[in-house]
Write an enzyme that holds these catalytic residues in place. Structure first.
Site, PDB file in Angstrom:
ATOM      1  N   ARG A  23      47.986  61.371  40.156  1.00  0.00           N
ATOM      2  CA  ARG A  23      48.877  61.577  41.175  1.00  0.00           C
ATOM      3  C   ARG A  23      49.413  60.382  41.913  1.00  0.00           C
ATOM      4  O   ARG A  23      50.420  60.543  42.747  1.00  0.00           O
ATOM      5  CB  ARG A  23      47.862  62.362  42.154  1.00  0.00           C
ATOM      6  CG  ARG A  23      47.468  63.501  41.527  1.00  0.00           C
ATOM      7  CD  ARG A  23      46.244  64.098  42.680  1.00  0.00           C
ATOM      8  NE  ARG A  23      45.032  63.318  42.572  1.00  0.00           N
ATOM      9  CZ  ARG A  23      44.110  63.459  43.347  1.00  0.00           C
ATOM     10  NH1 ARG A  23      44.119  64.569  44.146  1.00  0.00           N
ATOM     11  NH2 ARG A  23      43.182  62.657  43.261  1.00  0.00           N
TER      12      ARG A  23
ATOM     13  N   ARG B 190      54.461  66.521  35.545  1.00  0.00           N
ATOM     14  CA  ARG B 190      53.407  67.617  36.110  1.00  0.00           C
ATOM     15  C   ARG B 190      54.081  68.925  36.627  1.00  0.00           C
ATOM     16  O   ARG B 190      53.319  70.050  37.008  1.00  0.00           O
ATOM     17  CB  ARG B 190      52.311  67.330  36.873  1.00  0.00           C
ATOM     18  CG  ARG B 190      51.229  66.737  35.852  1.00  0.00           C
ATOM     19  CD  ARG B 190      50.166  67.772  35.271  1.00  0.00           C
ATOM     20  NE  ARG B 190      49.966  68.904  36.231  1.00  0.00           N
ATOM     21  CZ  ARG B 190      49.061  69.052  37.147  1.00  0.00           C
ATOM     22  NH1 ARG B 190      48.130  67.940  37.259  1.00  0.00           N
ATOM     23  NH2 ARG B 190      48.960  70.025  38.075  1.00  0.00           N
TER      24      ARG B 190
ATOM     25  N   ASP C  92      40.130  66.890  32.529  1.00  0.00           N
ATOM     26  CA  ASP C  92      39.355  67.387  33.570  1.00  0.00           C
ATOM     27  C   ASP C  92      37.955  67.748  32.961  1.00  0.00           C
ATOM     28  O   ASP C  92      37.743  67.980  31.823  1.00  0.00           O
ATOM     29  CB  ASP C  92      39.915  68.403  34.478  1.00  0.00           C
ATOM     30  CG  ASP C  92      39.137  68.538  35.763  1.00  0.00           C
ATOM     31  OD1 ASP C  92      39.438  67.952  36.794  1.00  0.00           O
ATOM     32  OD2 ASP C  92      38.120  69.069  35.753  1.00  0.00           O
TER      33      ASP C  92
ATOM     34  N   TYR D 106      28.797  72.103  39.850  1.00  0.00           N
ATOM     35  CA  TYR D 106      29.883  72.808  40.167  1.00  0.00           C
ATOM     36  C   TYR D 106      29.682  74.298  39.598  1.00  0.00           C
ATOM     37  O   TYR D 106      30.147  75.336  40.481  1.00  0.00           O
ATOM     38  CB  TYR D 106      31.028  72.545  39.315  1.00  0.00           C
ATOM     39  CG  TYR D 106      31.931  71.238  39.916  1.00  0.00           C
ATOM     40  CD1 TYR D 106      32.729  71.505  40.979  1.00  0.00           C
ATOM     41  CD2 TYR D 106      32.008  70.184  39.153  1.00  0.00           C
ATOM     42  CE1 TYR D 106      33.326  70.564  41.622  1.00  0.00           C
ATOM     43  CE2 TYR D 106      32.649  69.014  39.826  1.00  0.00           C
ATOM     44  CZ  TYR D 106      33.519  69.279  40.996  1.00  0.00           C
ATOM     45  OH  TYR D 106      34.200  68.208  41.309  1.00  0.00           O
TER      46      TYR D 106
END
Length: 355
Positions: A42, A51, A87, A162
């Site tokens: 980013r 992206r 990821d 998670y």
């Protein structure tokens, strides 16, 4: 054969003599090698451009796009290693879990794992499940030449947190309730995740990764006794599973100053250190026989150049007596960071440490 192997009787591969792999092996280096966690992403305008309109998980499954994003910071910053763009939940998505990465939130799991019956969601990962990883890494290793490519995966505890919470959590209350309340189910969950993680790392190594990093982003939420009892066996299983490949194994977590020795004990060759513990003190906690990675506070990059250089010198001075040192931030590159500040930082470390 991995990109790091130099077996007897065979020529070393292109990356074997790189500064990054030499530092991981605790050998003399021409300069302190530099790479940054989240260097691809980013903070780069070129990343935002390629992206645009593509959801995160989908972008991780397009080999040519993954290769381009992985290469962007190598071209721009001149870092000593690339890290594969992906990821930590990609292998979980690949085995069929109903999850997504929501912008501004992070991974969100539709059906959290909180009972023994829920474990059925976690089947074995096969290379075919992540064919796009193999294809992207083959593109990358051809493009990178002598620059090493780092593969990575989420550690069992962070993946479990998670899955049990259903998404990001500040207090990990469901996770800890399961860990303390049903130790056997917890152990079985982490063991299953260790097998999936090890399989994911093997795919990356066999496709050409020169090193692998295990991210345990949330494990700093635990006390050392809990880590030793409830986490160490699973993390050790992952590192043991890939030990035979001969690639350096890096272990990193956030807020893990009290766990550094245990994280090294899990089987890492290189222990990542966040900015909260100076590297000389971290070396004392980890003990001999390990290289260290880190550990400039990412927020320092928002200060004027003179202040960045002063803080960088502090890191390098604390690392002066280490057996091996890979310069990195104490966590990932922040989205609003000026990319030019990272480029200047790479050049400064290289110049400052030139042997």
């Amino acid at each position: 054969m991995s990109a790091n192997h130099s077996p007897a009787g065979q020529q070393p591969t292109a990356t074997y003599e790189s500064a990054f792999l030499k530092a991981c092996r605790r050998e003399p280096v021409p300069h302190t090698p530099v790479w940054f966690m989240r260097q691809a992403g980013r903070s780069l305008p070129e990343y935002l451009k390629v992206r645009e309109g593509i959801p995160m998980l989908e972008s991780c499954m397009r080999p040519e796009l993954v290769a381009e994003i992985t290469l962007q910071p190598v071209r721009r910053h001149g870092v000593d290693a690339a890290i594969y763009f992906s990821d930590i939940v990609v292998p979980l998505k690949a085995i069929g879990l109903d999850l997504d990465i929501k912008p501004g939130v992070g991974p969100v799991v539709q059906n959290p794992i909180r009972t023994r019956a829920d474990l059925a969601q976690l089947r074995d990962l096969t290379p075919e499940d992540v064919w796009y990883v193999t294809e992207a890494m083959q593109i990358l290793t051809a493009e990178l030449g002598e620059t090493p490519l780092i593969g990575f995966a989420g550690a069992p505890f962070t993946l479990a947190s998670y899955l049990v919470e259903g998404g990001p959590s500040k207090n990990h209350e469901h996770t800890k309730a399961l860990m303390y309340g049903d130790p056997q189910l917890w152990a079985d969950l982490l063991d299953r995740l260790a097998e999936i993680t090890a399989a994911f790392l093997k795919v990356q190594i066999e496709a050409g990764a020169s090193a692998v990093q295990l991210f345990d982003s949330w494990v700093g939420a635990l006390a050392p006794a809990d880590y030793r009892r409830s986490i160490l066996p699973a993390s050790t299983k992952v590192f043991d599973a890939v030990a035979g490949y001969g690639v350096p194994r890096i272990h990193f977590g956030v807020g893990t100053g009290e766990l550094l020795g245990l994280m090294g004990e899990a089987g890492a060759d290189v222990v990542g250190v966040d900015w909260r513990v100076p590297l000389d003190e971290a070396a004392r906690r980890v003990g001999p026989g390990k290289a260290l990675q880190g550990n400039l506070d990412p927020a320092v990059l928002f200060a004027p150049t003179a202040a960045v250089e002063a803080k960088t010198r502090e890191v390098l001075e604390a690392a002066a007596g280490l057996e091996g040192h890979v310069f990195n931030l104490g966590h990932g590159v922040l989205p609003s960071m000026d990319p030019d500040s990272l480029t200047r930082l790479v050049e400064y470390v290289h110049t400052r440490t030139a042997r």
